[in-house]
Design an enzyme around this catalytic site. Structure first.
Site, PDB file in Angstrom:
ATOM      1  N   SER A   1       0.795  -1.229   0.000  1.00 10.38           N
ATOM      2  CA  SER A   1       0.000   0.000   0.000  1.00 10.38           C
ATOM      3  C   SER A   1       0.826   1.277   0.000  1.00 10.38           C
ATOM      4  O   SER A   1       0.349   2.305  -0.463  1.00 10.38           O
ATOM      5  CB  SER A   1      -0.963   0.003   1.181  1.00 10.38           C
ATOM      6  OG  SER A   1      -0.263  -0.130   2.393  1.00 10.38           O
TER       7      SER A   1
ATOM      8  N   HIS B   1      -5.251  -3.141  -2.997  1.00  7.52           N
ATOM      9  CA  HIS B   1      -4.836  -2.195  -4.049  1.00  7.52           C
ATOM     10  C   HIS B   1      -4.688  -2.836  -5.423  1.00  7.52           C
ATOM     11  O   HIS B   1      -4.343  -2.150  -6.379  1.00  7.52           O
ATOM     12  CB  HIS B   1      -3.541  -1.494  -3.631  1.00  7.52           C
ATOM     13  CG  HIS B   1      -3.714  -0.707  -2.381  1.00  7.52           C
ATOM     14  ND1 HIS B   1      -4.229   0.567  -2.369  1.00  7.52           N
ATOM     15  CD2 HIS B   1      -3.493  -1.039  -1.087  1.00  7.52           C
ATOM     16  CE1 HIS B   1      -4.298   0.993  -1.124  1.00  7.52           C
ATOM     17  NE2 HIS B   1      -3.859   0.041  -0.326  1.00  7.52           N
TER      18      HIS B   1
ATOM     19  N   LYS C   1     -11.649   1.190  -2.369  1.00  7.55           N
ATOM     20  CA  LYS C   1     -10.550   1.737  -3.186  1.00  7.55           C
ATOM     21  C   LYS C   1     -11.001   1.752  -4.653  1.00  7.55           C
ATOM     22  O   LYS C   1     -11.829   2.579  -4.994  1.00  7.55           O
ATOM     23  CB  LYS C   1      -9.278   0.954  -2.890  1.00  7.55           C
ATOM     24  CG  LYS C   1      -8.893   1.178  -1.415  1.00  7.55           C
ATOM     25  CD  LYS C   1      -7.654   0.483  -0.991  1.00  7.55           C
ATOM     26  CE  LYS C   1      -7.187   0.951   0.375  1.00  7.55           C
ATOM     27  NZ  LYS C   1      -8.083   0.678   1.504  1.00  7.55           N
TER      28      LYS C   1
HETATM   29  C1  LIG Z   1      -3.563  -3.243   2.097  1.00  7.98           C
HETATM   30  C2  LIG Z   1      -4.736  -2.734   2.875  1.00  7.98           C
HETATM   31  N1  LIG Z   1      -5.473  -3.602   3.579  1.00  7.98           N
HETATM   32  C3  LIG Z   1      -6.524  -3.204   4.316  1.00  7.98           C
HETATM   33  C4  LIG Z   1      -6.901  -1.888   4.345  1.00  7.98           C
HETATM   34  C5  LIG Z   1      -8.058  -1.494   5.192  1.00  7.98           C
HETATM   35  O1  LIG Z   1      -9.205  -1.395   4.412  1.00  7.98           O
HETATM   36  P1  LIG Z   1     -10.415  -0.479   4.894  1.00  7.98           P
HETATM   37  O2  LIG Z   1     -10.034   0.931   4.560  1.00  7.98           O
HETATM   38  O3  LIG Z   1     -11.583  -0.969   4.105  1.00  7.98           O
HETATM   39  O4  LIG Z   1     -10.562  -0.692   6.354  1.00  7.98           O
HETATM   40  C6  LIG Z   1      -6.167  -0.941   3.600  1.00  7.98           C
HETATM   41  C7  LIG Z   1      -6.482   0.500   3.570  1.00  7.98           C
HETATM   42  O5  LIG Z   1      -7.242   1.101   4.124  1.00  7.98           O
HETATM   43  C8  LIG Z   1      -5.053  -1.379   2.861  1.00  7.98           C
HETATM   44  O6  LIG Z   1      -4.314  -0.498   2.181  1.00  7.98           O
END
Ligand SMILES: Cc1ncc(COP(=O)(O)O)c(C=O)c1O
Length: 388
Positions: free
Chosen positions: A180, A208, A240
């Protein structure tokens, strides 16, 4: 002053002194390439709305239709009475899209990761994670109560060394599909082979990659050509590229049934609004049918990298929508992003603990809706500020 007041004041002061203080920007507009932030129009390069679906008319219309039919709140958790036909249909459509038997929708990616890892793993088990995994995965590993070990970033030899030391117990290897904060792609073939060799389970968080990578947008696994046999536990987020909110886990029938029984972050929370599930169904349809969006995004990624190279900007080895420019120092990255914002460009300034100390960076994210002119203007501005 009470001891609580003292504690808070001191923690906040330290945060400021280390240039780590976080503030929130306030948007007056919908998410998109052009936003009004803190009262000022800006060109945005810092949202994860990679395909420009967060404000798409068809997604908005589906959301409204969903609200007309189901109201706003889901009213209860999934296991009580909050599970609507909209949730069910979304799960079936997600499962079909990623080629798995079933999928389960969670209220957020953070909750999905916490739920899955702590349901599957416990005391006496082992969780192995990439050092650069998302915070929600790291937190999940810690919360599970399993022995938690982090291997060097995308380094299968490092993972091997950790695995070799384990004699018994259930083992889970967990990685981001697309990292990320760096934008690089996990070496899934090597990770899957290593996991198999050590009889460890493999889980991929494709927050992502989902919607962005692969011929049909099904994500990193499609891009690399991996199946549910290689990666039995797949997680993706909906906030996203899909432009809505929530997340899903996809896998075998039994995996999903097990999570319904044991994932506490699924069981003990109100189901997300059914209208949001309807909106996500519309955006999933757009991901599958409007392939020109994904093509525009990838064309923009190429244009960005080529132009940055011509301007001598140091990029990381990323071919995804996440294009970080490494700065290093916390104060420098804050200065650069502040000047960029004054000049009308919104770019994320990412500092520890989100990234390792000394690797503060601008996290530039691209959208299918950016034009080449938008990209050129941003890069000229970045170069100008970095030289100044
Ligand atoms: C790789 C990754 N996993 C999980 C999440 C968490 O997802 P959420 O925003 O839906 O809680 C994110 C970003 O927020 C992320 O970049």
């Amino acid at each position: 002053m009470t001891s609580l007041d003292n504690f808070l004041a001191q923690a906040l002061q330290e945060r400021r002194e280390n240039n780590l203080y976080r503030t929130r920007k306030m948007l007056d507009t919908a998410q998109g390439v052009f936003v009004v932030v803190d009262g000022k129009p800006c060109l945005s390069f810092c949202s994860n709305d990679y395909l420009g679906l967060a404000n798409h008319p068809e997604v908005i219309a589906a959301f409204k239709r969903g609200a007309d039919r189901y109201g706003v709140g889901s009213g209860a958790s999934h296991l009580v009475s909050g599970h609507s036909r909209a949730h069910q249909q979304l799960e079936e459509e997600l499962a079909a899209f990623v080629g798995r038997e079933r999928a389960l929708v969670f209220s957020s990616g953070y909750m999905a990761n916490l739920g899955v890892i702590s349901a599957l793993m416990g005391k006496g088990d082992y969780v192995f994670e990439d050092k650069l995994n998302h915070a929600s995965l790291l937190d999940a590993g810690l919360l599970s109560g399993a022995r938690f070990q982090r291997y060097l970033h995308n380094d299968v030899d490092s993972l091997q060394k950790h695995l070799q030391k384990v004699e018994s117990g259930t083992k889970l290897v967990v990685t981001d599909g697309v990292f990320s904060m760096d934008g690089d792609i996990a070496d899934l073939p090597a990770l899957a082979a290593t996991a198999r060799q050590h009889d460890a389970w493999l889980m991929v968080d494709d927050a992502h990659g989902f919607g962005v990578l692969g011929k049909h947008g099904a994500g990193t696994l499609e891009h690399i050509g991996m199946t549910s046999h290689d990666v039995p536990i797949l997680m993706g987020t909906l906030g996203k590229a899909l432009g809505t909110a929530g997340a899903f886990v996809a896998g075998s029938k039994d995996l999903i049934e097990y999570l319904i029984q044991f994932a506490r972050t699924y069981i003990y929370t109100t189901a997300l609004p059914p209208a949001l599930a309807e909106a996500t169904r519309a955006s999933l349809k757009l991901v599958q049918e409007d392939t020109a969006r994904r093509e525009r995004l990838h064309n923009n990624i190429g244009e960005f990298r080529e132009t940055a190279a011509q301007l001598d900007l140091r990029l990381l080895d990323s071919h995804t929508a996440i294009q970080p420019v490494l700065i290093g120092d916390n104060a420098d990255v804050m200065r650069i992003s502040t000047v960029l914002q004054q000049n009308g460009f919104l770019v994320g300034a990412i500092r520890p603990p989100t990234v390792p100390a000394g690797s503060a960076r601008l996290r530039i994210t691209l959208s299918a809706d950016h034009t080449h002119d938008n990209i050129h203007r941003l890069l000229e501005a970045v170069r100008g500020v970095m030289r100044g």
